[in-house]
Design an enzyme around this catalytic site. Sequence first.
Site, PDB file in Angstrom:
ATOM      1  N   VAL A  52       0.855  -1.186   0.000  1.00  0.00           N
ATOM      2  CA  VAL A  52       0.000   0.000   0.000  1.00  0.00           C
ATOM      3  C   VAL A  52       0.890   1.233   0.000  1.00  0.00           C
ATOM      4  O   VAL A  52       1.732   1.393   0.887  1.00  0.00           O
ATOM      5  CB  VAL A  52      -0.929   0.024   1.236  1.00  0.00           C
ATOM      6  CG1 VAL A  52      -1.791   1.282   1.240  1.00  0.00           C
ATOM      7  CG2 VAL A  52      -1.788  -1.231   1.273  1.00  0.00           C
ATOM      8  N   CYS A  53       0.727   2.093  -1.004  1.00  0.00           N
ATOM      9  CA  CYS A  53       1.474   3.355  -1.085  1.00  0.00           C
ATOM     10  C   CYS A  53       2.980   3.061  -1.100  1.00  0.00           C
ATOM     11  O   CYS A  53       3.488   2.501  -2.053  1.00  0.00           O
ATOM     12  CB  CYS A  53       1.075   4.284   0.056  1.00  0.00           C
ATOM     13  SG  CYS A  53       1.555   6.006  -0.186  1.00  0.00           S
ATOM     14  N   LEU A  54       3.689   3.404  -0.043  1.00  0.00           N
ATOM     15  CA  LEU A  54       5.125   3.140  -0.004  1.00  0.00           C
ATOM     16  C   LEU A  54       5.413   1.651  -0.162  1.00  0.00           C
ATOM     17  O   LEU A  54       6.421   1.265  -0.767  1.00  0.00           O
ATOM     18  CB  LEU A  54       5.717   3.656   1.315  1.00  0.00           C
ATOM     19  CG  LEU A  54       7.206   3.379   1.531  1.00  0.00           C
ATOM     20  CD1 LEU A  54       8.061   4.076   0.479  1.00  0.00           C
ATOM     21  CD2 LEU A  54       7.648   3.797   2.930  1.00  0.00           C
ATOM     22  N   GLY A  55       4.525   0.817   0.371  1.00  0.00           N
ATOM     23  CA  GLY A  55       4.724  -0.624   0.244  1.00  0.00           C
ATOM     24  C   GLY A  55       4.766  -1.063  -1.210  1.00  0.00           C
ATOM     25  O   GLY A  55       5.567  -1.928  -1.595  1.00  0.00           O
ATOM     26  N   MET A  56       3.924  -0.472  -2.051  1.00  0.00           N
ATOM     27  CA  MET A  56       3.933  -0.805  -3.477  1.00  0.00           C
ATOM     28  C   MET A  56       5.173  -0.235  -4.150  1.00  0.00           C
ATOM     29  O   MET A  56       5.775  -0.884  -5.030  1.00  0.00           O
ATOM     30  CB  MET A  56       2.666  -0.250  -4.133  1.00  0.00           C
ATOM     31  CG  MET A  56       2.436  -0.744  -5.551  1.00  0.00           C
ATOM     32  SD  MET A  56       2.149  -2.520  -5.578  1.00  0.00           S
ATOM     33  CE  MET A  56       3.104  -2.992  -7.005  1.00  0.00           C
TER      34      MET A  56
END
Length: 310
Positions: A242-246
């Site tokens: 998600v967000c930074l995770g992607m």
Amino acid sequence: MPFIEAFRQFQFKAKRENFCNIHVSLVPQPSTTGEQKTKPTQNSVRELRGLGLSPDLIVCRCTTPMEKSVKEKISMFCHVEPEQVICVYDVCSLYRVPLLLEAEGVVGYFKERLNLQFEANSRRLLNKWKEMADRYDRTLEICSIALVGKYTKLSDSYASVIKALEHSALAINQKLEVKYIDSADLEPCRQLDEPVKYHEAWQNLCSANGVLVPGGFGFRGTEGKILAIAWARRQKKPFLGVCLGMQLAVVEFARNALNWPDANSTEFNPNTKYPVVIDMPEHNPGEMGGTMRLGKRRTILKEKNSVLST
């Protein structure tokens, strides 16, 4: 308190038929006596009235169902009808609370007090909610998700993510177990400094059914997130970024699948040879978060035969 004064004035602007004041109060029950104490509620209602607000409903938070005599006592000393004293005691799951409120007569009170017109299918919707609550209580199978982030010591940091996971688990008749993992504990330097934390973090990661890396800012812990993402990809574990995770999933793939060891986001390394995640100056006020896509942005694809272009 300014917000109470704002409510006091608002009730006259909104008119009584459009304004309902619900006062929530704790009814403690000391383990020594087991008696439900009403004094805190009486005092708080008195203070509220002194500030110009009178409660239409008094919602009493209790550990156990309220005795009839206690409800009548609150009714008498707080100058409301017994039907206006609502007991919300501890239930087995959050999904039981709307059903509890409906059983206490809150829906009927609102309908009469605010002259609400309910749709014909409201009962059907409530029955669907009850089915969901029953399914949650009956569910025995556990789905464990490793949440790899930087703010795992703050329970509310990922509240929206956790709620989304809970609903997803419920949809497949499973209960959610979240394994909170501090991403910094996965990094090799932690093995030298605090080997116990390092091995516990990796054990939690390896025993999870899936991995989720949420959003965040700053460089700290990003390498640990990348290690978790690499492990999930190689072990073919379900993964969601998600967000930074992607963004870090893109970095991990570029490093380990495309053999670009220097690949990075320009947020963390402006001089990287392979800037697979770039800074967007029109969105970057000079602080962290300049890689967030907050609106439309024209993207030019140099290679026409890429998967993205098709």
